[in-house]
Design a protein around this motif. Structure first.
Motif, PDB file in Angstrom:
ATOM      1  N   ILE A   1       0.880  -1.170   0.000  1.00  0.00           N
ATOM      2  CA  ILE A   1       0.000   0.000   0.000  1.00  0.00           C
ATOM      3  C   ILE A   1       0.914   1.215   0.000  1.00  0.00           C
ATOM      4  O   ILE A   1       1.777   1.362   0.882  1.00  0.00           O
ATOM      5  N   VAL A   2       0.745   2.067  -0.997  1.00  0.00           N
ATOM      6  CA  VAL A   2       1.611   3.230  -1.166  1.00  0.00           C
ATOM      7  C   VAL A   2       0.835   4.507  -0.849  1.00  0.00           C
ATOM      8  O   VAL A   2      -0.290   4.698  -1.322  1.00  0.00           O
ATOM      9  N   GLU A   3       1.438   5.370  -0.055  1.00  0.00           N
ATOM     10  CA  GLU A   3       0.893   6.706   0.208  1.00  0.00           C
ATOM     11  C   GLU A   3       1.852   7.739  -0.378  1.00  0.00           C
ATOM     12  O   GLU A   3       3.046   7.726  -0.056  1.00  0.00           O
ATOM     13  N   VAL A   4       1.336   8.618  -1.212  1.00  0.00           N
ATOM     14  CA  VAL A   4       2.154   9.627  -1.880  1.00  0.00           C
ATOM     15  C   VAL A   4       1.586  11.015  -1.588  1.00  0.00           C
ATOM     16  O   VAL A   4       0.438  11.306  -1.936  1.00  0.00           O
ATOM     17  N   GLN A   5       2.398  11.849  -0.948  1.00  0.00           N
ATOM     18  CA  GLN A   5       1.970  13.206  -0.593  1.00  0.00           C
ATOM     19  C   GLN A   5       2.859  14.227  -1.283  1.00  0.00           C
ATOM     20  O   GLN A   5       4.079  14.217  -1.122  1.00  0.00           O
ATOM     21  N   GLY A   6       2.262  15.119  -2.092  1.00  0.00           N
ATOM     22  CA  GLY A   6       3.018  16.184  -2.744  1.00  0.00           C
ATOM     23  C   GLY A   6       3.363  17.306  -1.782  1.00  0.00           C
ATOM     24  O   GLY A   6       2.777  17.441  -0.707  1.00  0.00           O
ATOM     25  N   GLY A   7       4.336  18.125  -2.150  1.00  0.00           N
ATOM     26  CA  GLY A   7       4.773  19.244  -1.317  1.00  0.00           C
ATOM     27  C   GLY A   7       3.798  20.405  -1.327  1.00  0.00           C
ATOM     28  O   GLY A   7       3.023  20.592  -2.280  1.00  0.00           O
ATOM     29  N   GLY A   8       3.827  21.213  -0.264  1.00  0.00           N
ATOM     30  CA  GLY A   8       2.964  22.389  -0.164  1.00  0.00           C
ATOM     31  C   GLY A   8       3.628  23.638  -0.708  1.00  0.00           C
ATOM     32  O   GLY A   8       4.860  23.767  -0.695  1.00  0.00           O
ATOM     33  N   GLY A   9       2.819  24.570  -1.200  1.00  0.00           N
ATOM     34  CA  GLY A   9       3.341  25.836  -1.706  1.00  0.00           C
ATOM     35  C   GLY A   9       3.615  26.821  -0.582  1.00  0.00           C
ATOM     36  O   GLY A   9       2.982  26.783   0.475  1.00  0.00           O
ATOM     37  N   SER A  10       4.583  27.704  -0.780  1.00  0.00           N
ATOM     38  CA  SER A  10       4.873  28.732   0.221  1.00  0.00           C
ATOM     39  C   SER A  10       3.965  29.943   0.022  1.00  0.00           C
ATOM     40  O   SER A  10       3.388  30.148  -1.054  1.00  0.00           O
ATOM     41  N   GLY A  11       3.843  30.752   1.074  1.00  0.00           N
ATOM     42  CA  GLY A  11       3.050  31.967   0.977  1.00  0.00           C
ATOM     43  C   GLY A  11       3.790  33.070   0.245  1.00  0.00           C
ATOM     44  O   GLY A  11       5.013  33.028   0.085  1.00  0.00           O
ATOM     45  N   SER A  12       3.050  34.066  -0.238  1.00  0.00           N
ATOM     46  CA  SER A  12       3.666  35.219  -0.890  1.00  0.00           C
ATOM     47  C   SER A  12       4.097  36.236   0.166  1.00  0.00           C
ATOM     48  O   SER A  12       3.652  36.197   1.315  1.00  0.00           O
ATOM     49  N   ARG A  13       4.971  37.162  -0.249  1.00  0.00           N
ATOM     50  CA  ARG A  13       5.470  38.185   0.672  1.00  0.00           C
ATOM     51  C   ARG A  13       5.139  39.561   0.099  1.00  0.00           C
ATOM     52  O   ARG A  13       5.523  39.888  -1.028  1.00  0.00           O
ATOM     53  N   HIS A  14       4.385  40.348   0.850  1.00  0.00           N
ATOM     54  CA  HIS A  14       3.898  41.641   0.375  1.00  0.00           C
ATOM     55  C   HIS A  14       4.575  42.790   1.109  1.00  0.00           C
ATOM     56  O   HIS A  14       4.715  42.753   2.330  1.00  0.00           O
ATOM     57  N   GLY A  15       4.968  43.802   0.345  1.00  0.00           N
ATOM     58  CA  GLY A  15       5.570  44.983   0.947  1.00  0.00           C
ATOM     59  C   GLY A  15       4.614  46.157   0.987  1.00  0.00           C
ATOM     60  O   GLY A  15       4.825  47.118   1.728  1.00  0.00           O
ATOM     61  N   THR A  16       3.561  46.122   0.190  1.00  0.00           N
ATOM     62  CA  THR A  16       2.561  47.185   0.167  1.00  0.00           C
ATOM     63  C   THR A  16       1.172  46.562   0.199  1.00  0.00           C
ATOM     64  O   THR A  16       0.854  45.707  -0.620  1.00  0.00           O
ATOM     65  N   GLY A  17       0.358  46.974   1.126  1.00  0.00           N
ATOM     66  CA  GLY A  17      -0.983  46.421   1.232  1.00  0.00           C
ATOM     67  C   GLY A  17      -1.000  45.179   2.101  1.00  0.00           C
ATOM     68  O   GLY A  17       0.013  44.535   2.338  1.00  0.00           O
ATOM     69  N   ALA A  18      -2.173  44.850   2.578  1.00  0.00           N
ATOM     70  CA  ALA A  18      -2.284  43.767   3.554  1.00  0.00           C
ATOM     71  C   ALA A  18      -3.027  42.550   3.016  1.00  0.00           C
ATOM     72  O   ALA A  18      -3.455  41.709   3.779  1.00  0.00           O
ATOM     73  N   ASN A  19      -3.172  42.472   1.685  1.00  0.00           N
ATOM     74  CA  ASN A  19      -3.894  41.324   1.126  1.00  0.00           C
ATOM     75  C   ASN A  19      -2.931  40.150   0.938  1.00  0.00           C
ATOM     76  O   ASN A  19      -2.629  39.730  -0.166  1.00  0.00           O
ATOM     77  N   VAL A  20      -2.451  39.645   2.056  1.00  0.00           N
ATOM     78  CA  VAL A  20      -1.461  38.568   2.031  1.00  0.00           C
ATOM     79  C   VAL A  20      -2.095  37.265   1.547  1.00  0.00           C
ATOM     80  O   VAL A  20      -3.306  37.060   1.663  1.00  0.00           O
ATOM     81  N   CYS A  21      -1.272  36.367   1.017  1.00  0.00           N
ATOM     82  CA  CYS A  21      -1.813  35.139   0.437  1.00  0.00           C
ATOM     83  C   CYS A  21      -0.973  33.930   0.838  1.00  0.00           C
ATOM     84  O   CYS A  21       0.252  33.920   0.678  1.00  0.00           O
TER      85      CYS A  21
END
Length: 210
Positions: free
Chosen positions: A37-57
């Motif tokens: 039985i094989v379990e395969v988990q892909g990697g997660g993406g990193s968050g973005s970095r904002h210098g102007t505005g607070a709409n972080v992602c």
């Protein structure tokens, strides 16, 4: 069988061992193993970095796939393990996508389909609300898509994964940003803090049976 197990002997049938991969490698079938039985988990993406505005992602979670395989006619399999997206320190920089994880036949004639966990997408720079899409799982008996990242204010979560817990974003210059935890979870987005949250790496787990 009961007397053998009580004496510490390895059972003649059933589950015997487990092999875990956190980096690219080759799985070589142990003696007498016929099923996995094989379990395969892909990697997660990193968050973005904002210098102007607070709409972080935040970043999205990686996909997960689980598959029962007959490896009677398989000798070796190639294992790919996706990395987590790296944290970002430059202003107005999108997050990095998580890497793909995969278990594919290398030597033999089993003929089964590759078992894949695709990486989650890194955090984006513009927009509001629903953010990057989670990675998909393919080739399994059970395929689960990673959680979607989110663009918003302080305390919004990254995309979770089947084997991980999502990071958290902040829209304050002194706020705390959290990486994805476990395996495959997305990292939080940052606003004028030192760095965005990193995505958690992938993993491949092989449960081996006689």
């Amino acid at each position: 069988e009961a007397s053998n197990i009580a004496a510490g002997a390895v059972p003649s049938t059933g589950f015997t061992s487990v092999t875990t991969f956190t980096a690219a490698s080759t799985w070589t079938k142990p003696t007498d193993i016929t099923k996995v039985i094989v379990e395969v988990q892909g990697g997660g993406g990193s968050g973005s970095r904002h210098g102007t505005g607070a709409n972080v992602c935040s970043g999205a979670g990686g996909g997960y796939s689980k598959k029962f395989l007959d490896v009677t006619n398989t000798t070796k399999a190639t294992v790919t393990v996706g990395s987590g997206g790296a944290s970002q320190t430059s202003s107005d920089t999108a997050g990095i996508n998580g890497g793909l994880s995969k278990f594919e036949e290398n030597t033999g004639s089993g003929g089964w389909t590759d078992v894949i966990g695709n990486g989650g997408t890194g955090g984006i720079i513009s927009g509001w609300g629903a953010g990057p899409i989670g990675g998909t799982g393919t080739g399994g008996d059970l395929n689960i898509q990673g959680g979607r990242g989110w663009m918003g204010g302080d305390g919004t979560n990254g995309g979770g994964s089947f084997l991980g817990v999502q990071g958290v974003s902040t829209s304050y210059s002194t706020g705390v940003v959290l990486d994805g935890l476990g395996y495959g979870a997305g990292g939080g987005g940052a606003y004028t803090t030192a760095a965005s949250g990193a995505g958690a790496p992938g993993i491949v787990v092989v449960w081996e049976f006689k």
